[in-house]
Design a protein around this motif. Structure first.
Motif, mmCIF file in Angstrom:
data_model
loop_
_atom_site.group_PDB
_atom_site.id
_atom_site.type_symbol
_atom_site.label_atom_id
_atom_site.label_comp_id
_atom_site.label_asym_id
_atom_site.label_seq_id
_atom_site.Cartn_x
_atom_site.Cartn_y
_atom_site.Cartn_z
ATOM 1 N N UNK A 330 0.844 -1.201 0.000
ATOM 2 C CA UNK A 330 0.000 0.000 0.000
ATOM 3 C C UNK A 330 0.875 1.245 0.000
ATOM 4 N N UNK A 331 1.610 1.452 1.096
ATOM 5 C CA UNK A 331 2.584 2.545 1.135
ATOM 6 C C UNK A 331 3.882 2.141 0.441
ATOM 7 N N UNK A 332 4.127 0.835 0.391
ATOM 8 C CA UNK A 332 5.290 0.315 -0.332
ATOM 9 C C UNK A 332 4.802 -0.466 -1.538
ATOM 10 N N UNK A 334 5.380 -3.524 -2.253
ATOM 11 C CA UNK A 334 5.059 -4.917 -1.960
ATOM 12 C C UNK A 334 5.978 -5.896 -2.654
ATOM 13 N N UNK A 335 6.988 -5.368 -3.369
ATOM 14 C CA UNK A 335 7.929 -6.216 -4.105
ATOM 15 C C UNK A 335 9.343 -5.872 -3.671
ATOM 16 N N UNK A 336 10.147 -6.868 -3.258
ATOM 17 C CA UNK A 336 11.525 -6.563 -2.863
ATOM 18 C C UNK A 336 12.322 -6.020 -4.043
ATOM 19 N N UNK A 337 13.121 -5.006 -3.779
ATOM 20 C CA UNK A 337 13.912 -4.345 -4.809
ATOM 21 C C UNK A 337 15.331 -4.170 -4.307
ATOM 22 N N UNK A 338 16.293 -4.372 -5.175
ATOM 23 C CA UNK A 338 17.696 -4.179 -4.800
ATOM 24 C C UNK A 338 17.948 -2.699 -4.553
ATOM 25 N N UNK A 424 20.106 -0.509 7.354
ATOM 26 C CA UNK A 424 18.836 -0.027 7.893
ATOM 27 C C UNK A 424 17.838 -1.158 8.018
ATOM 28 N N UNK A 425 16.683 -0.982 7.354
ATOM 29 C CA UNK A 425 15.639 -2.000 7.397
ATOM 30 C C UNK A 425 15.697 -2.940 6.199
ATOM 31 N N UNK A 426 16.754 -2.834 5.385
ATOM 32 C CA UNK A 426 16.884 -3.707 4.215
ATOM 33 C C UNK A 426 17.281 -5.113 4.634
ATOM 34 N N UNK A 427 16.918 -6.078 3.779
ATOM 35 C CA UNK A 427 17.300 -7.481 3.996
ATOM 36 C C UNK A 427 18.536 -7.774 3.155
ATOM 37 N N UNK A 428 19.498 -8.465 3.747
ATOM 38 C CA UNK A 428 20.746 -8.757 3.047
ATOM 39 C C UNK A 428 20.758 -10.190 2.527
ATOM 40 N N UNK A 429 21.102 -10.342 1.243
ATOM 41 C CA UNK A 429 21.400 -11.654 0.665
ATOM 42 C C UNK A 429 22.919 -11.723 0.563
ATOM 43 N N UNK A 444 15.011 -4.262 -0.277
ATOM 44 C CA UNK A 444 13.985 -3.676 0.595
ATOM 45 C C UNK A 444 12.696 -3.535 -0.192
ATOM 46 N N UNK A 445 11.604 -3.491 0.552
ATOM 47 C CA UNK A 445 10.296 -3.185 -0.034
ATOM 48 C C UNK A 445 10.215 -1.665 -0.111
#
Length: 630
Positions: A330-332, A334-338, A424-429, A444-445
């Motif tokens: 909604x505010x994001x 909804x799809x993870x982006x590099x 920050x709030x990003x997810x790391x691969x 991150x979304x």
């Protein structure tokens, strides 16, 4: 004042219509005939006496037929109506020999009816224009052939072929071809958008330069375009609370006019003043202006990229004081982006992406697919891999160009750092090459492009904003801080979201809930107004009262703005009608307003209030895409 038994729908197939073509010929001839009779009677008062009432009676019979029919129906239904009060005034004037007055009143009433029909017709044309836009027949790929079939027979999953300049007839995904599309009818966006394989397209868009093939996903009434048409259609038949209030107020004003006329006659014994009191008091501006404002507002919202399922929802939206947002989808997006790449010495960001994308090329995990999509978007080669293995909850391993590549979390890459600069709030691969940590891809979304401005504008309109999300608190607070959202409730399950909505309403808040997922559906249904993102789930769209077709939060702001404007216009019509009626009745009772001038005031005020509502009628686009008001 409405004396038409049925609303007249435009029959031009959606083509541009001139003002002349909108006027009903029968109404125009009837009005002109009564006006001619009034002029003839006025100029022949010194002629033979029997000819004067005879001509006047003919004019009144011709002019009052429709008024008489509706007045009789209202009388049988024990309803007070303007048709009944005007018929009493016309009959009273004729009974005392005021033939010119009765004919002039009738002429004004008929002329006002034509104006009302024109205004309502323009509102209904928005629906006709929408309905006529989609093609009757489409081209569908059948094996190696392309066949033509009626649009009504197209089924979900079929491949529709759309040539340059063609109108896209279904919601779906492009499976072949590349082009640009004019989506202004659906999203309100004036600039064309690029479409290619994988792009989502909407019914009602215009394919501009290249041929494309679209897999139908929503067709007919289920498509975005079909739902817009249905929303405007329902607006014509729905009766929101403000319309019921308008009907009650109109009946009250009619009763007041008749009571005022009775008091005037008892006190003054002046029949002319009595007739003037009945004539001047009119609730036509309310009766006609209210449904016109609601219909026009819903049509305008539909043109700007959203559809409102009922007039009552439009009215409820105009009264909300708090907008509640879901976060993800909604505010994001909804799809993870590099959002970044971190490497150790000796490894480049491009080299790391190439290896990670190749290793993830067989993965179905959203993070893996996002890495592959980003590499391709950067123009980097995504080569083949061998020995692919997926470990649930950990990551993937594969051999790429003879090197062992591991991509996953710290459980799979234990020598990766616990935190990274700028994570920050990003997810790391994390990525390891031949068993050694080489770097990390951060995903991150991301926040929607229009979210920050939309939240700011909503707050500028005096609305409080609240985010409720199932995401972790740290992420939710970071997003809320970036967007300027007033309050946050994080880590909520679907039933807890519902409890949050109940708590806000119990605190006296009037809520609009914006969401996109299955877990948002209960909250969307419980809020005063549920607003779903068009890219959301079917159940979210079904549970909502309003749907944002393009999932653009700018459309939310426009919808709120139009709803509030419609309410202001209706309230102005209410107040204006009451003031004009009360002042007019006082002047008429004291003999300062004769019947003819009273009729002029009545019709003039009605015209002003109808035109006030007509300001909401959406502009029609020319073929060049420019907006103009017709």
């Amino acid at each position: 004042m409405s004396v038409s038994a049925e609303p007249r729908a435009a029959a031009d197939g959606g083509r541009e219509r001139s003002l002349w073509s909108r006027i009903d010929r029968g109404d125009l001839i009837r009005t002109l005939f009564v006006a001619v009779c009034a002029i003839a009677v006025a100029s022949g008062l010194t002629g033979p006496w029997p000819a004067v009432p005879a001509l006047a009676v003919v004019g009144l019979v011709v002019g009052c037929r429709a008024i008489l029919v509706e007045a009789w129906e209202d009388l049988r239904g024990r309803r007070m109506s303007m048709e009944l009060s005007m018929l009493i005034a016309i009959a009273a004037a004729a009974a005392i020999g005021e033939w010119v007055t009765s004919l002039v009143i009738t002429t004004f009433v008929l002329a006002a009816e034509i104006l009302e029909d024109l205004s309502m017709g323009r509102g209904r044309d928005a629906l006709t224009d929408l309905m006529a836009f989609l093609p009757d027949a489409v081209q569908v790929r059948d094996g190696g052939d392309v066949v033509t079939m009626p649009l009504a027979r197209v089924q979900r999953g079929q491949i529709v072929v759309v040539g340059p300049g063609g109108r896209i007839p279904v919601d779906g995904t492009v499976v072949a071809g590349r082009s640009t599309a004019d989506q202004s009818r659906i999203t309100g966006e004036s600039l064309p958008v690029d479409i290619a394989v994988g792009s989502e397209v909407f019914a009602g868009s215009i394919n501009q330069v290249g041929a494309v093939e679209v897999r139908a996903e929503r067709v007919g009434a289920d498509s975005s375009y079909g739902r817009i048409v249905e929303s405007v259609r329902q607006a014509q038949s729905s009766e929101p609370p403000v319309q019921r209030l308008a009907d009650r107020l109109a009946a009250w004003l009619v009763s007041l006019a008749l009571a005022g006329a009775a008091v005037t006659f008892l006190v003054t014994r002046d029949v002319t003043a009595t007739i003037s009191v009945v004539v001047v008091a009119g609730a036509c501006g309310i009766a006609a202006g209210t449904p016109l404002a609601v219909l026009s507002a819903i049509a305008r919202i539909a043109r700007s990229g959203a559809f409102v399922k009922d007039g009552a929802h439009l009215e409820a939206l105009s009264a909300v004081d708090t907008v509640v947002f879901d976060k993800t989808g909604t505010l994001t997006t909804g799809t993870p982006t590099v959002v970044g790449v971190r490497t150790v010495d000796g490894t480049t960001a491009e080299g790391l992406l190439v290896l990670a994308a190749a290793a993830e090329s067989s993965s179905e995990h959203p993070l893996g697919r996002a890495v592959v999509a980003h590499a391709r978007a950067q123009g980097l080669p995504v080569g083949p891999s061998a020995g692919f293995a997926y470990e649930p909850g950990r990551g993937v391993t594969a051999t790429v160009a003879g090197r062992a590549v591991t991509a996953g979390n710290r459980a799979l890459v234990p020598d990766a750092p616990e935190t990274l600069e700028g994570q920050g709030t990003a997810t790391a691969v994390h990525v390891a090459l031949d068993g050694r940590y080489a770097g990390s891809v951060l995903l991150a979304d991301v926040i929607r492009d229009t979210a920050r401005q939309a939240v700011a504008e909503l707050r500028g309109h005096g609305l409080r904003t609240l985010m409720i999300t199932g995401d972790q608190e740290a992420t939710a607070l970071a997003v809320a801080a970036e967007l300027g959202i007033d309050d946050v409730r994080a880590g909520l399950l679907p039933d807890e979201k519902l409890s949050a909505i109940d708590a806000e309403r119990a605190a006296g808040r009037t809520l609009a809930m914006v969401g996109d997922g299955v877990n948002d559906a209960p909250a969307l249904a419980r809020a005063d107004v549920g607003i779903a993102m068009g890219s959301g789930t079917d159940i979210a769209r079904e549970s909502a009262d309003i749907v944002l077709i393009s999932s653009d939060l700018d459309d939310l702001v426009r919808t709120v703005r139009v709803a509030r404007r419609a309410r202001r216009i209706v309230m102005v019509n209410f107040a204006g009608t009451i003031v004009v009626d009360l002042i007019g009745m006082v002047l008429a009772a004291f003999g300062l307003l004769g019947p003819v001038l009273a009729a002029f005031v009545h019709v003039g005020s009605e015209t002003a209030f109808i035109l006030n509502s007509a300001r909401l009628i959406p502009a029609r686009r020319t073929r060049q895409g420019r907006d103009r008001v017709t």
